[in-house]
Write a protein that holds these residues in place. Structure first.
Motif, mmCIF file in Angstrom:
data_model
loop_
_atom_site.group_PDB
_atom_site.id
_atom_site.type_symbol
_atom_site.label_atom_id
_atom_site.label_comp_id
_atom_site.label_asym_id
_atom_site.label_seq_id
_atom_site.Cartn_x
_atom_site.Cartn_y
_atom_site.Cartn_z
ATOM 1 N N UNK A 1 0.835 -1.200 0.000
ATOM 2 C CA UNK A 1 0.000 0.000 0.000
ATOM 3 C C UNK A 1 0.874 1.256 0.000
ATOM 4 N N UNK A 2 1.927 1.240 0.826
ATOM 5 C CA UNK A 2 2.820 2.412 0.878
ATOM 6 C C UNK A 2 3.462 2.664 -0.485
ATOM 7 N N UNK A 3 3.907 1.574 -1.120
ATOM 8 C CA UNK A 3 4.544 1.730 -2.436
ATOM 9 C C UNK A 3 3.534 2.273 -3.450
ATOM 10 N N UNK A 4 2.314 1.754 -3.380
ATOM 11 C CA UNK A 4 1.238 2.192 -4.277
ATOM 12 C C UNK A 4 0.958 3.691 -4.073
ATOM 13 N N UNK A 5 0.858 4.083 -2.811
ATOM 14 C CA UNK A 5 0.535 5.486 -2.514
ATOM 15 C C UNK A 5 1.696 6.395 -2.926
ATOM 16 N N UNK A 6 2.944 5.953 -2.654
ATOM 17 C CA UNK A 6 4.107 6.781 -3.028
ATOM 18 C C UNK A 6 4.193 6.910 -4.546
ATOM 19 N N UNK A 7 4.048 5.786 -5.231
ATOM 20 C CA UNK A 7 4.092 5.852 -6.707
ATOM 21 C C UNK A 7 2.918 6.669 -7.234
ATOM 22 N N UNK A 8 1.748 6.465 -6.620
ATOM 23 C CA UNK A 8 0.542 7.172 -7.061
ATOM 24 C C UNK A 8 0.676 8.676 -6.888
ATOM 25 N N UNK A 9 1.464 9.097 -5.904
ATOM 26 C CA UNK A 9 1.598 10.540 -5.681
ATOM 27 C C UNK A 9 2.375 11.202 -6.820
ATOM 28 N N UNK A 10 3.039 10.398 -7.668
ATOM 29 C CA UNK A 10 3.730 10.968 -8.841
ATOM 30 C C UNK A 10 2.732 11.227 -9.976
ATOM 31 N N UNK A 11 1.491 10.759 -9.834
ATOM 32 C CA UNK A 11 0.517 10.903 -10.921
ATOM 33 C C UNK A 11 -0.502 11.996 -10.595
ATOM 34 N N UNK A 12 -1.023 12.651 -11.630
ATOM 35 C CA UNK A 12 -1.959 13.742 -11.378
ATOM 36 C C UNK A 12 -3.390 13.238 -11.149
ATOM 37 N N UNK A 13 -3.547 12.190 -10.348
ATOM 38 C CA UNK A 13 -4.871 11.603 -10.091
ATOM 39 C C UNK A 13 -5.009 11.278 -8.607
ATOM 40 N N UNK A 14 -6.247 11.310 -8.137
ATOM 41 C CA UNK A 14 -6.501 10.981 -6.744
ATOM 42 C C UNK A 14 -6.619 9.462 -6.607
ATOM 43 N N UNK A 15 -6.114 8.907 -5.499
ATOM 44 C CA UNK A 15 -6.267 7.474 -5.268
ATOM 45 C C UNK A 15 -7.487 7.263 -4.377
ATOM 46 N N UNK A 16 -8.312 6.284 -4.760
ATOM 47 C CA UNK A 16 -9.512 6.032 -3.951
ATOM 48 C C UNK A 16 -9.568 4.544 -3.615
ATOM 49 N N UNK A 17 -10.185 4.209 -2.471
ATOM 50 C CA UNK A 17 -10.287 2.793 -2.078
ATOM 51 C C UNK A 17 -11.631 2.199 -2.467
ATOM 52 N N UNK A 18 -12.522 3.007 -3.049
ATOM 53 C CA UNK A 18 -13.860 2.512 -3.393
ATOM 54 C C UNK A 18 -14.563 2.039 -2.130
ATOM 55 N N UNK A 19 -15.128 0.823 -2.192
ATOM 56 C CA UNK A 19 -15.856 0.295 -1.034
ATOM 57 C C UNK A 19 -14.941 -0.400 -0.031
ATOM 58 N N UNK A 20 -13.643 -0.507 -0.362
ATOM 59 C CA UNK A 20 -12.730 -1.205 0.548
ATOM 60 C C UNK A 20 -12.110 -0.202 1.522
ATOM 61 N N UNK A 21 -11.563 -0.754 2.622
ATOM 62 C CA UNK A 21 -10.781 0.106 3.530
ATOM 63 C C UNK A 21 -9.354 0.176 2.952
ATOM 64 N N UNK A 22 -8.523 1.083 3.456
ATOM 65 C CA UNK A 22 -7.119 1.139 2.988
ATOM 66 C C UNK A 22 -6.392 -0.178 3.264
ATOM 67 N N UNK A 23 -6.513 -0.771 4.494
ATOM 68 C CA UNK A 23 -5.801 -2.050 4.712
ATOM 69 C C UNK A 23 -6.262 -3.138 3.740
ATOM 70 N N UNK A 24 -7.557 -3.145 3.426
ATOM 71 C CA UNK A 24 -8.035 -4.183 2.496
ATOM 72 C C UNK A 24 -7.488 -3.941 1.092
ATOM 73 N N UNK A 25 -7.426 -2.665 0.705
ATOM 74 C CA UNK A 25 -6.844 -2.387 -0.621
ATOM 75 C C UNK A 25 -5.376 -2.841 -0.651
ATOM 76 N N UNK A 26 -4.671 -2.618 0.474
ATOM 77 C CA UNK A 26 -3.275 -3.056 0.573
ATOM 78 C C UNK A 26 -3.159 -4.559 0.369
ATOM 79 N N UNK A 27 -4.060 -5.303 0.993
ATOM 80 C CA UNK A 27 -4.036 -6.770 0.874
ATOM 81 C C UNK A 27 -4.278 -7.183 -0.583
ATOM 82 N N UNK A 28 -5.240 -6.526 -1.198
ATOM 83 C CA UNK A 28 -5.555 -6.850 -2.597
ATOM 84 C C UNK A 28 -4.388 -6.479 -3.512
ATOM 85 N N UNK A 29 -3.727 -5.364 -3.193
ATOM 86 C CA UNK A 29 -2.563 -4.961 -3.999
ATOM 87 C C UNK A 29 -1.446 -5.991 -3.887
ATOM 88 N N UNK A 30 -1.285 -6.543 -2.680
ATOM 89 C CA UNK A 30 -0.250 -7.568 -2.519
ATOM 90 C C UNK A 30 -0.530 -8.749 -3.458
#
Ligand SMILES: Nc1ncnc2c1ncn2[C@@H]1O[C@H](COP(=O)(O)OP(=O)(O)OP(=O)(O)O)[C@@H](O)[C@H]1O
Ligand SMILES: [Mg+2]
Length: 322
Positions: free
Chosen positions: A209-238
């Motif tokens: 999740x940290x890597x996703x958020x850090x990389x995502x901050x280089x892009x001109x778009x907002x990151x959203x978790x949709x219906x998931x929580x941040x920890x759940x999105x992290x698990x899915x990203x793994x």
């Protein structure tokens, strides 16, 4: 977002180095080995292992940029010599690859011992302070135990003669090469892995999740978790990336391209689900897609799945930034 902004963002995104923990650990060890060599003349060696897409070649590029070549009137200075070991490598082809990188005018000329001697002379002449062998598993991929022993012996002598720190980078099976030759193994007592999931304080989900958020901050778009929580999105990203930077980057780059096409302003599970199927695994649909609500939370490492051991699938379509 206009397309110029988006292409500029993609280019910057592709070029940026993100200091994720195992990358920093490896980069720091390399710096420390060069500093120690400069101070004391002592050469320490390092083995850097990682599955495909964990950042081994990027680490080599980073070293090359930090310790760049320079051209003097009478010679080139090559503080960091980066050698890509050719597929099905033989002793001769490794020596040739080194000679080519050192600017030898005819790298394929001469016997193995003549080539080896030229490598050593040129390394001294070009003031090489570190040699990095990328794709070093290719040395292991050829031949049987007897060949491995012989190649190991040649490498051990080469390392001793050059007298500078070396780094061997490769897929985890590279470790087997060292198992065969004890003298080589002793020289590589320090081993690092580039995969996420080695932290004592963070889970691999959090690291992804940290890597996703850090990389995502280089892009001109907002990151959203949709219906998931941040920890759940992290698990899915793994599960979607196997903890490898290349796949997290591929998900984000694909989502940015989609956002350009659809004028979306955020990246969330809906976009990631689509990009996973299009860019990582075309069979990754429904319960086999980590961003789908039906996903069964298991590693996708069975036969023909994207993270089957030793595999690194090329993108399903288009140019990837990874
Ligand atoms: N520190 C980093 N910061 C940002 N991006 C990175 C970093 N390390 C790797 N990447 C990205 O991940 C992609 C894959 O990395 P790289 O090619 O270095 O992996 P690799 O371990 O050499 O894989 P292979 O074994 O297939 O050669 C790169 O194209 C790069 O975009
Ligand atoms: Mg590589």
């Amino acid at each position: 977002m206009n397309s110029n902004d988006a292409y500029g963002a993609l280019k910057r995104f592709d070029e940026e180095y993100i200091p994720f923990p195992p990358f920093i650990a490896a980069a720091n060890s390399i710096d420390a080995n060069i500093a120690q060599y400069r101070e004391t003349g002592l050469a320490q060696h390092l083995l850097v292992l990682g599955e495909s897409g964990t950042g081994k070649s990027s680490l080599c590029r980073w070293v090359g940029e930090k310790y760049p070549r320079s051209v003097l009137l009478d010679r080139d200075l090559v503080p960091s010599l980066i050698v890509a070991v050719p597929p099905a490598a033989t002793i001769a082809s490794v020596a040739e690859a080194m000679l080519a990188r050192l600017g030898d005018p005819s790298p394929s000329t001469g016997s193995i011992s003549a080539k080896t001697a030229r490598v050593i002379t040129l390394c001294r002449g070009c003031r090489v302070e570190m040699v990095l062998f990328d794709e070093a598993q290719h040395i292991h991929d050829r031949g049987q135990v007897a060949t491995h022993y012989m190649v190991g012996d040649w490498l051990k002598n080469l390392i001793d003669e050059m007298g500078v720190p070396t780094v061997f980078l490769g897929l985890p099976r590279l470790e087997n090469l060292l198992q065969v030759n004890e003298q080589l193994r002793r020289r590589f007592s320090r081993r690092l892995r580039l995969a996420l999931g080695q932290s004592d304080t963070e889970t691999i989900d959090t690291e992804c999740l940290q890597l996703f958020v850090t990389l995502g901050s280089c892009l001109p778009l907002r990151l959203s978790t949709g219906d998931y929580s941040w920890p759940e999105l992290g698990r899915r990203l793994y599960f979607a990336s196997d903890g490898r930077v290349a796949y997290i980057k591929r998900l984000l780059a694909g989502a940015l391209r989609h956002a350009m096409e659809t004028d979306a302003e955020q990246i969330g599970p809906t976009q990631l689900e689509r990009v996973f199927t299009e860019e990582i695994w075309w069979e990754g649909i429904g319960a086999l897609n980590p961003f789908n609500t039906e996903f069964k939370f298991r590693r996708l490492d069975r036969g023909n799945e994207p993270f089957e051991r030793g595999s690194y699938k090329t993108p399903a379509r288009g140019k990837s930034s990874c």
